[in-house]
Design a protein around this motif. Structure first.
Motif, PDB file in Angstrom:
ATOM      1  N   ILE B 354       0.803  -1.210   0.000  1.00 60.26           N
ATOM      2  CA  ILE B 354       0.000   0.000   0.000  1.00 60.26           C
ATOM      3  C   ILE B 354       0.845   1.273   0.000  1.00 60.26           C
ATOM      4  CG2 ILE B 354      -0.294  -0.362   2.496  1.00 60.26           C
ATOM      5  CD1 ILE B 354      -2.870   1.229   2.287  1.00 60.26           C
ATOM      6  N   MET B 357       2.375   2.843  -3.324  1.00 57.31           N
ATOM      7  CA  MET B 357       1.289   3.409  -4.110  1.00 57.31           C
ATOM      8  C   MET B 357       0.869   4.757  -3.506  1.00 57.31           C
ATOM      9  SD  MET B 357      -2.210   3.660  -4.332  1.00 57.31           S
ATOM     10  CE  MET B 357      -2.748   2.633  -2.996  1.00 57.31           C
ATOM     11  N   ARG B 361       1.004   8.385  -5.208  1.00 54.34           N
ATOM     12  CA  ARG B 361      -0.223   9.158  -5.337  1.00 54.34           C
ATOM     13  C   ARG B 361      -0.064  10.538  -4.695  1.00 54.34           C
ATOM     14  NH1 ARG B 361      -5.184   7.027  -2.121  1.00 54.34           N
ATOM     15  NH2 ARG B 361      -5.462   5.468  -3.734  1.00 54.34           N
ATOM     16  N   ILE B 441     -20.268  12.239  -9.685  1.00 57.92           N
ATOM     17  CA  ILE B 441     -19.558  11.946  -8.441  1.00 57.92           C
ATOM     18  C   ILE B 441     -18.322  12.828  -8.407  1.00 57.92           C
ATOM     19  CG2 ILE B 441     -18.422  10.171  -7.082  1.00 57.92           C
ATOM     20  CD1 ILE B 441     -20.134   8.147  -8.620  1.00 57.92           C
ATOM     21  N   ASN B 444     -15.226  12.561  -2.474  1.00 56.68           N
ATOM     22  CA  ASN B 444     -14.741  11.272  -1.984  1.00 56.68           C
ATOM     23  C   ASN B 444     -13.930  10.564  -3.053  1.00 56.68           C
ATOM     24  OD1 ASN B 444     -16.010  11.598   0.521  1.00 56.68           O
ATOM     25  ND2 ASN B 444     -17.935  10.856  -0.332  1.00 56.68           N
ATOM     26  N   GLU B 522      -8.484  13.709   4.268  1.00 58.16           N
ATOM     27  CA  GLU B 522      -9.208  12.828   5.175  1.00 58.16           C
ATOM     28  C   GLU B 522     -10.716  13.027   5.025  1.00 58.16           C
ATOM     29  OE1 GLU B 522      -7.806  10.591   7.235  1.00 58.16           O
ATOM     30  OE2 GLU B 522      -9.717   9.935   8.075  1.00 58.16           O
ATOM     31  N   GLY B 526     -12.145  10.275   0.330  1.00 58.70           N
ATOM     32  CA  GLY B 526     -12.693   8.943   0.112  1.00 58.70           C
ATOM     33  C   GLY B 526     -11.600   7.900   0.197  1.00 58.70           C
ATOM     34  N   THR B 527     -11.564   6.990  -0.777  1.00 62.95           N
ATOM     35  CA  THR B 527     -10.529   5.966  -0.743  1.00 62.95           C
ATOM     36  C   THR B 527      -9.424   6.250  -1.745  1.00 62.95           C
ATOM     37  OG1 THR B 527     -11.748   4.683  -2.330  1.00 62.95           O
ATOM     38  CG2 THR B 527     -12.117   4.174  -0.033  1.00 62.95           C
ATOM     39  N   THR B 530      -6.793   9.823  -0.742  1.00 66.21           N
ATOM     40  CA  THR B 530      -6.073  10.035   0.516  1.00 66.21           C
ATOM     41  C   THR B 530      -4.579  10.060   0.278  1.00 66.21           C
ATOM     42  OG1 THR B 530      -6.318   7.684   0.885  1.00 66.21           O
ATOM     43  CG2 THR B 530      -7.781   9.133   2.100  1.00 66.21           C
ATOM     44  N   ARG B 535      -2.167   7.918   6.402  1.00 68.14           N
ATOM     45  CA  ARG B 535      -1.691   6.655   6.987  1.00 68.14           C
ATOM     46  C   ARG B 535      -0.780   6.938   8.178  1.00 68.14           C
ATOM     47  NH1 ARG B 535      -4.783   2.948   6.978  1.00 68.14           N
ATOM     48  NH2 ARG B 535      -3.264   1.309   7.272  1.00 68.14           N
ATOM     49  N   TYR B 538      -2.929   7.651  11.003  1.00 63.51           N
ATOM     50  CA  TYR B 538      -3.552   6.416  11.473  1.00 63.51           C
ATOM     51  C   TYR B 538      -2.597   5.628  12.365  1.00 63.51           C
ATOM     52  CZ  TYR B 538      -5.032   1.548  11.339  1.00 63.51           C
ATOM     53  OH  TYR B 538      -5.361   0.275  11.700  1.00 63.51           O
TER      54      TYR B 538
END
Lengths: 370, 579
Positions: B354, B357, B361, B441, B444, B522, B526-527, B530, B535, B538
């Motif tokens: 993860i 990537m 990003r 859309i 997110n 955040e 969305g997914t 981020t 992370r 988190y």
């Protein structure tokens, strides 16, 4: 002569001891909680009555429960604990206890007896999931849905698997952006028996199975990270259904009067309670103990349910739960523990998630990002 | 960013130049002397040193402030990305015992490792340190957290059994003074001082306290030879009881591990040695030897396996061995989706990758945001710079007003604007451009993050651009045009090159702010929108894997510094102007 001297000395000693015990308690207390309606219910049910009896005390709130574990760890490393009593969920209490950051306590010593005469230990029962955890309430994570968005001809959703049924119930869903609960629901709806879910989830294949099931609805999910997100999304009509804490849904339905209903099926029970940080000075500890004994007695816990629809952790409090303080509605049907709501329930598996959280979270996040 | 008195910049009589001149003169013909006869060089450097010290004194408050409140905490935090002393501090003897074990095959570690683990873990459990270690190792292997927790709960059992048997033989086994007299060096005997010091320093390292007080106990060397394990266990207990619990050693009954150790010693050669012993407790010891068959057989592997069968799982032992050094590359490997395997470093399973990537990003989106800030900010800055002062000031407020508004408010406002039932979608549906059941859309996802962050960071682009453009005289453009340039040529060849320093300053500001942004991605990310910072947050506040968070943070810091360096090489940092 000798006798009088001794008598005098004893009186003097008792006098100082008496004064000392009153002075031994600190007059300031910092409580940590979640903010919002929940903290408000604690303020009304615990703190205000306590301050009536102890006007010399001043209470400060810190809305940091969300990162309480990290902050307590940092405070502990810095050697300066500024919090006196911290409200955390049970899994965090277990972690804090594991790390030696929360104080272990003896229920018989610290907590009051139940109103029905039962000992504190019996009254709280299984709720004391850790030696450091002083339970307050049971809450649940469950789904709410927009009643006005139920498709024509379809029944209102009443089964957890309706979340995964895009054909009957099209529309967006709000799910929490973490594996906990979602993985269990996914497996349950993928045909795994309820009592085998954690055995399956412990294997890489089982984790993949759960992710595959979630994959079927992934494009229609909005992922939330704060408890207030789902109520907002429901109120805006952004989602058809979404998971969140039952108290949040209660306030959307009853206080804000939105066309939303609860789907109690497969609700996941969890606990919330206090922990006392380790390393408090004597005087502050004495004050906190005094407060906790008061704030977790039968009446106080029952009083909290007047302000928010979370179930009191004491068995003896249950019969005392009455009506909402402002709305005047009966709170019992809104409690997650109400028999009608609790026909199919899960209990948060603390041990499992303590072990597998990091592992499954890595997979979950990597799946999310794809 | 060159030295103010660099000879390239200033010629003439600066102190630095004088120093250089004197150097040159010295090479040609002996030292140059000042008026008072001291060499010119020395008297000059003395004068200079005083000046530099004064300058240092003036910035000292700020320097100390920055060091103490900023640099030191960051350095301390980043140091956690390699620090791993918790393993060797908590289970030192096990780490020692595991050095002889290869760990490559399917063989379980030797008995000595199980024995060391039993006593290490027992002590750690009493000191409430074992679950900390469990959480640490659980980052590497799922399940170790509960392995340590359940084991910590049931290590007492076997010692209890032994104690019961011994007390049935003779009551005095349950009495503190009896044990004390037996283990104590006495007034004349030889002390096992090394053993005592080792145990004390191990306990001090585990609890992180200095433990310097008086224990009032010293093990006897004779005992250490006769019943080695028992003496070690009793010594550990005595130090713990005296210095951690604050008890008097002589009055307390030792903990269960001591009984386990005694049973083990007697079953493994201690029985013969006891026969010749005639000191304190000799009668009871010999009685125990006579009834040795009643005492439970001690097999440390079986004890551990009974506490939790996962102790027979070689993977757990391998993890402990792999992460026993004081410093580990593990967190950094994890941060780049790799892990420390048996055959060196290897990639993590694909479904757990993860971070690379996310780094890519984060970089990509930060560049996108910087790019859109330039595109949107440049014309605004140009208009501001070319309008009359009074109008420009009013328009400036429009730029600054959002800048002064809370970040959270602006992000939430974008949520209201962009969501599917939001303002923009509603307008589009009302205009008939979008079908009601097929709304766009826009939140997110990456688009939402880029829009919201561009809006939030725009002032950081406009302000430096504006202040640079203000310094470009409008007469240059007029001159270019009067010499026959078209509008475009005049702008592109004359105006634009002069505004590049502003673009540079704005881009650096926006890019570096964007790369570490947390709250906006955040809320609206969305997914797919981020950043790596989400992370990091988190791991700091939820998973508590601070080592991994520190490693990710270090990498992010390194990436920013490298990009800054590259920027300096390509564009030149001297070309950046904030005004």
């Amino acid at each position: 002569m000798k006798f009088t001297k001794m008598l005098l000395a004893t009186t003097a000693l008792t006098a100082t001891a008496g004064v000392a015990s009153a002075q031994d308690m600190a007059d300031e207390m910092t409580l940590v909680s979640w903010g919002g309606a929940y903290q408000n219910s604690q303020q009304k049910a615990y703190v205000e009555p306590y301050l009536e009896n102890h006007p010399e005390v001043s209470v400060t709130w810190d809305e940091s429960s969300n990162e309480a574990v990290a902050k307590l760890r940092a405070m502990n490393e810095a050697g300066n604990i500024t919090w006196d009593l911290v409200d955390v969920v049970a899994s965090d209490a277990i972690r804090l206890c594991d790390e030696g950051l929360a104080m272990e306590y003896d229920p018989e010593d610290l907590l009051a007896e139940g109103d029905d005469g039962s000992s504190a230990e019996d009254d709280f029962g299984d709720m004391i999931v850790s030696d450091c955890f002083i339970p307050q309430i049971a809450y649940s994570t469950t789904f709410g849905y927009r009643t006005d968005m139920v498709p024509d001809g379809a029944d209102a959703p009443d089964d957890i698997c309706d979340v995964f049924d895009l054909e009957t119930y099209p529309g967006k869903r709000a799910l929490e952006k973490r594996p906990i609960n979602n993985m269990e629901w996914a497996l349950l709806c993928d045909g795994v028996a309820k009592d085998e879910i954690y055995d399956v989830l412990a294997t890489p294949e089982g984790q993949q199975q759960a992710l595959d099931k979630l994959d079927t609805i992934k494009d229609d999910v909005i992922w939330w990270s704060a408890g207030a997100d789902t109520p907002q999304l429901l109120a805006d009509g952004e989602v058809f259904m979404g998971s969140t804490y039952n108290g949040r849904l209660f306030s959307v339905i009853e206080e804000q009067d939105q066309p939303v209903a609860m789907m109690w099926d497969a609700q996941v029970f969890d606990l919330d309670g206090w922990i006392i940080p380790t390393g408090l000075p004597e005087d502050r500890l004495a004050r906190v103990k005094d407060f906790v004994k008061f704030a977790t007695d039968t009446q106080r816990l029952a009083d909290q349910a007047k302000y928010i629809s979370y179930g009191p952790a004491r068995k003896s409090s249950a019969p005392l739960v009455g009506e909402h303080a402002e709305l005047g509605i009966d709170m019992k049907p809104h409690m997650p523990t109400n028999p009608e709501n609790a026909t199919n329930t899960f209990v948060y598996n603390y041990e499992f998630w303590a072990d597998y959280r990091d592992d499954i979270d890595a997979k979950f996040q990597s799946w999310l990002a794809q | 960013m060159t030295d103010a008195t660099d000879p390239d910049k200033f010629t003439g009589a600066t102190p630095d130049n004088a120093l250089r001149n004197s150097d040159r003169a010295e090479e040609q013909a002996g030292p140059v002397l000042a008026a008072d006869g001291t060499p010119l060089k020395r008297s000059l450097s003395r004068a200079l040193r005083r000046q530099k010290l004064r300058a240092l004194g003036l910035i000292a408050p700020l320097l100390i402030f920055v060091l103490v409140t900023f640099i030191a905490p960051i350095a301390d935090m980043l140091f956690r990305s390699v620090e791993n002393q918790i393993v060797s501090n908590t289970i030192p003897n096990t780490v020692q015992a595991l050095t002889e074990w290869e760990g490559t095959g399917d063989d379980l570690p030797p008995q000595s490792a199980y024995e060391a683990m039993y006593f290490d873990l027992f002590l750690a459990a009493e000191a409430k340190q074992h679950t900390r270690l469990g959480s640490r190792l659980n980052y590497e292997q799922a399940g170790i957290s509960s392995l340590f927790r359940t084991t910590g709960r049931s290590l007492d059992d076997i010692g209890d059994d032994v104690q019961d048997v011994l007390e049935d033989m003779d009551e005095s086994w349950g009495e503190g003074p009896f044990w004390y007299d037996m283990m104590w060096v006495g007034n004349s005997g030889e002390a096992a001082r090394d053993l005592f010091d080792t145990k004390r320093s191990q306990l001090a390292r585990m609890t992180g306290e200095s433990l310097s007080g008086d224990v009032n106990f010293m093990p006897s060397a004779q005992m250490a030879e006769m019943l080695p394990l028992t003496t070690q266990a009793y010594t550990s207990w005595a130090i713990f009881a005296a210095l951690v619990d604050g008890d008097t050693v002589k009055e307390e009954e030792p903990w269960e591990a001591v009984f386990t150790a005694l049973a083990y010693d007697l079953q493994n050669g201690g029985a013969e040695r006891v026969a010749a012993y005639d000191g304190a407790g000799a009668a009871q010891l010999q009685q125990a030897v006579e009834n040795l068959d009643q005492i439970p057989q001690i097999d440390f592997q079986a004890i551990m396996a009974e506490a939790d069968e996962d102790w027979n799982n070689v993977a757990n032992w391998r993890t402990i061995k792999l992460y026993s050094p004081d410093y580990t590359p593990g967190y950094f490997l994890n941060a780049v989706d790799m892990q420390d395997g048996l055959d060196g470093f290897e990639a993590r399973p694909e479904n757990q990758q993860i971070y690379m990537m996310l780094f890519k990003r984060t970089l990509f989106m930060s560049l996108m945001i910087t790019g859109s800030c330039i595109l949107l900010g440049y014309p605004v800055a140009w208009i501001l710079a070319n309008l009359p002062m009074r109008t420009a000031n009013i328009l400036m407020i429009l730029v600054l007003l959002p800048f002064w508004t809370s970040l959270l408010v602006r992000t939430s406002a974008w949520k209201v604007m962009l969501q599917q039932q939001g303002v923009i979608n509603d307008v589009l549906v009302w205009l008939g451009l979008v079908a009601d059941n097929d709304r766009l859309i826009m939140i997110n996802n990456q688009f939402g993050t880029i829009v919201a962050m561009t809006h939030i960071l725009l002032p950081f682009m406009i302000l430096p651009l504006y202040s640079v453009m203000q310094t470009i005289p409008p007469s240059y453009l007029r001159a270019a045009k009067s010499l026959g340039a078209t509008n475009w040529t005049a702008f592109w060849r004359v105006y634009f090159p002069q505004s590049v320093p502003g673009i540079g300053a704005g881009s650096i500001l926006v890019f570096i702010l964007a790369i570490g942004y947390y709250i906006t991605p955040e809320i609206v990310g969305g997914t797919t929108g981020t950043f790596i910072s989400n992370r990091i947050a988190y791991h700091i506040s939820s998973s508590l894997n601070w080592g991994l968070a520190a490693a990710l943070g270090s990498i992010l810091l390194a990436v920013v510094l490298i990009l800054y360096w590259a920027y300096d090489k390509i564009v030149g940092i001297d070309n950046v102007k904030l005004g």
